[in-house]
Design a protein around this motif. Sequence first.
Motif, short mmCIF file in Angstrom:
data_model
loop_
_atom_site.label_atom_id
_atom_site.label_comp_id
_atom_site.label_asym_id
_atom_site.label_seq_id
_atom_site.Cartn_x
_atom_site.Cartn_y
_atom_site.Cartn_z
N ALA A 171 51.42 40.24 42.20
CA ALA A 171 51.44 41.52 42.95
C ALA A 171 52.02 42.64 42.09
O ALA A 171 51.57 43.79 42.18
N THR A 172 53.01 42.30 41.24
CA THR A 172 53.61 43.35 40.39
C THR A 172 52.62 43.85 39.34
O THR A 172 52.84 44.90 38.72
N ARG A 173 51.56 43.09 39.08
CA ARG A 173 50.60 43.48 38.03
C ARG A 173 49.60 44.53 38.51
O ARG A 173 48.85 45.08 37.71
N LYS A 174 49.60 44.81 39.83
CA LYS A 174 48.71 45.87 40.32
C LYS A 174 49.20 47.18 39.70
O LYS A 174 50.35 47.57 39.87
N GLY A 175 48.35 47.83 38.96
CA GLY A 175 48.75 49.09 38.35
C GLY A 175 49.45 48.92 37.01
O GLY A 175 49.79 49.90 36.36
N ALA A 176 49.68 47.67 36.56
CA ALA A 176 50.27 47.45 35.23
C ALA A 176 49.20 47.65 34.17
O ALA A 176 48.01 47.79 34.48
N SER A 177 49.64 47.63 32.90
CA SER A 177 48.70 47.92 31.81
C SER A 177 47.78 46.73 31.54
O SER A 177 48.25 45.62 31.24
N PRO A 178 46.46 46.96 31.56
CA PRO A 178 45.49 45.91 31.25
C PRO A 178 45.61 45.42 29.81
O PRO A 178 45.11 44.37 29.46
N GLU A 179 46.30 46.22 28.96
CA GLU A 179 46.48 45.83 27.56
C GLU A 179 47.41 44.64 27.44
O GLU A 179 47.23 43.77 26.59
N SER A 180 48.43 44.61 28.32
CA SER A 180 49.48 43.61 28.14
C SER A 180 49.44 42.50 29.19
O SER A 180 50.21 41.54 29.07
N SER A 181 48.58 42.63 30.20
CA SER A 181 48.59 41.64 31.27
C SER A 181 47.18 41.20 31.65
O SER A 181 46.32 42.04 31.95
N TYR A 182 46.97 39.89 31.62
CA TYR A 182 45.66 39.35 32.00
C TYR A 182 45.34 39.69 33.46
O TYR A 182 44.21 40.07 33.79
N VAL A 183 46.36 39.57 34.33
CA VAL A 183 46.14 39.82 35.77
C VAL A 183 45.82 41.31 35.99
O VAL A 183 44.91 41.65 36.75
N ALA A 184 46.56 42.17 35.29
CA ALA A 184 46.30 43.61 35.41
C ALA A 184 44.87 43.93 34.96
O ALA A 184 44.18 44.76 35.56
N LEU A 216 42.29 41.90 35.13
CA LEU A 216 41.38 41.46 36.20
C LEU A 216 41.35 42.48 37.35
O LEU A 216 40.28 42.83 37.85
N PHE A 217 42.55 42.95 37.75
CA PHE A 217 42.60 43.95 38.84
C PHE A 217 41.82 45.21 38.43
O PHE A 217 41.10 45.78 39.24
N SER A 218 41.97 45.60 37.16
CA SER A 218 41.31 46.85 36.74
C SER A 218 39.79 46.68 36.70
O SER A 218 39.04 47.64 36.85
N GLN A 219 39.34 45.42 36.50
CA GLN A 219 37.89 45.17 36.47
C GLN A 219 37.29 45.09 37.88
O GLN A 219 36.07 45.19 38.03
N GLY A 220 38.15 44.85 38.86
CA GLY A 220 37.70 44.90 40.26
C GLY A 220 37.37 43.56 40.89
O GLY A 220 37.44 42.50 40.25
N GLU A 221 36.97 43.64 42.16
CA GLU A 221 36.76 42.43 42.98
C GLU A 221 35.72 41.49 42.37
O GLU A 221 35.92 40.27 42.34
N ASP A 222 34.60 42.04 41.89
CA ASP A 222 33.54 41.16 41.38
C ASP A 222 34.02 40.32 40.20
O ASP A 222 33.63 39.15 40.06
N ALA A 223 34.86 40.90 39.34
CA ALA A 223 35.38 40.15 38.19
C ALA A 223 36.26 39.00 38.67
O ALA A 223 36.20 37.88 38.13
#
Length: 111
Positions: free
Chosen positions: A15-28, A30-37
């Motif tokens: 949950a903390t990865r929502k809005g975190a940097s996609p550069e440093s976090s795999y989960v972030a 995935l969130f940035s790529q959206g639901e389909d990803a």
Amino acid sequence: MSDASILKRLGEVIATRKGASPESSYVARLFSQGEDAILRKISEEATETVLASKAGDKLQVVRETADLWFHSLVLLAYHGLTPDDVLAELRRREGISGIEERASRQGPAAR
Ligand SMILES: N=c1c2ncn([C@@H]3O[C@H](COP(=O)(O)OP(=O)(O)OP(=O)(O)O)[C@@H](O)[C@H]3O)c2ncn1[C@@H]1O[C@H](COP(=O)(O)O)[C@@H](O)[C@H]1O
């Protein structure tokens, strides 16, 4: 520490990865790529679990199931849900036979 608490901790980290940097976090990422990803990863990991089982590879079954659970936690967080929501549903079902539950949904003719 109970086994359920790792699910809780992991759910909190995810949950903390929502809005975190996609550069440093795999989960972030995935969130940035959206639901389909996220859904694609779940589908992939489910298929890999099936293949590991069919190959009779127990270690791989464990690893792929871990991947599947992990990505399912990401999907829960995407919807603002937590592992506790699923654990509560499993608790609600505890002791209710799947056969009985199915019959109660289908009415007396199905019994
Ligand atoms: N439990 C996991 C976990 N399980 C699997 N994975 C990642 O999930 C991906 C699984 O995809 P695949 O097996 O298909 O491997 P891949 O081909 O490299 O993946 P893709 O490039 O196709 O997405 C891999 O990148 C794994 O590293 C995980 N990534 C993170 N966690 C947990 O999540 C926390 C937060 O992670 P970050 O957001 O990266 O900090 C970590 O501290 C861990 O506790």
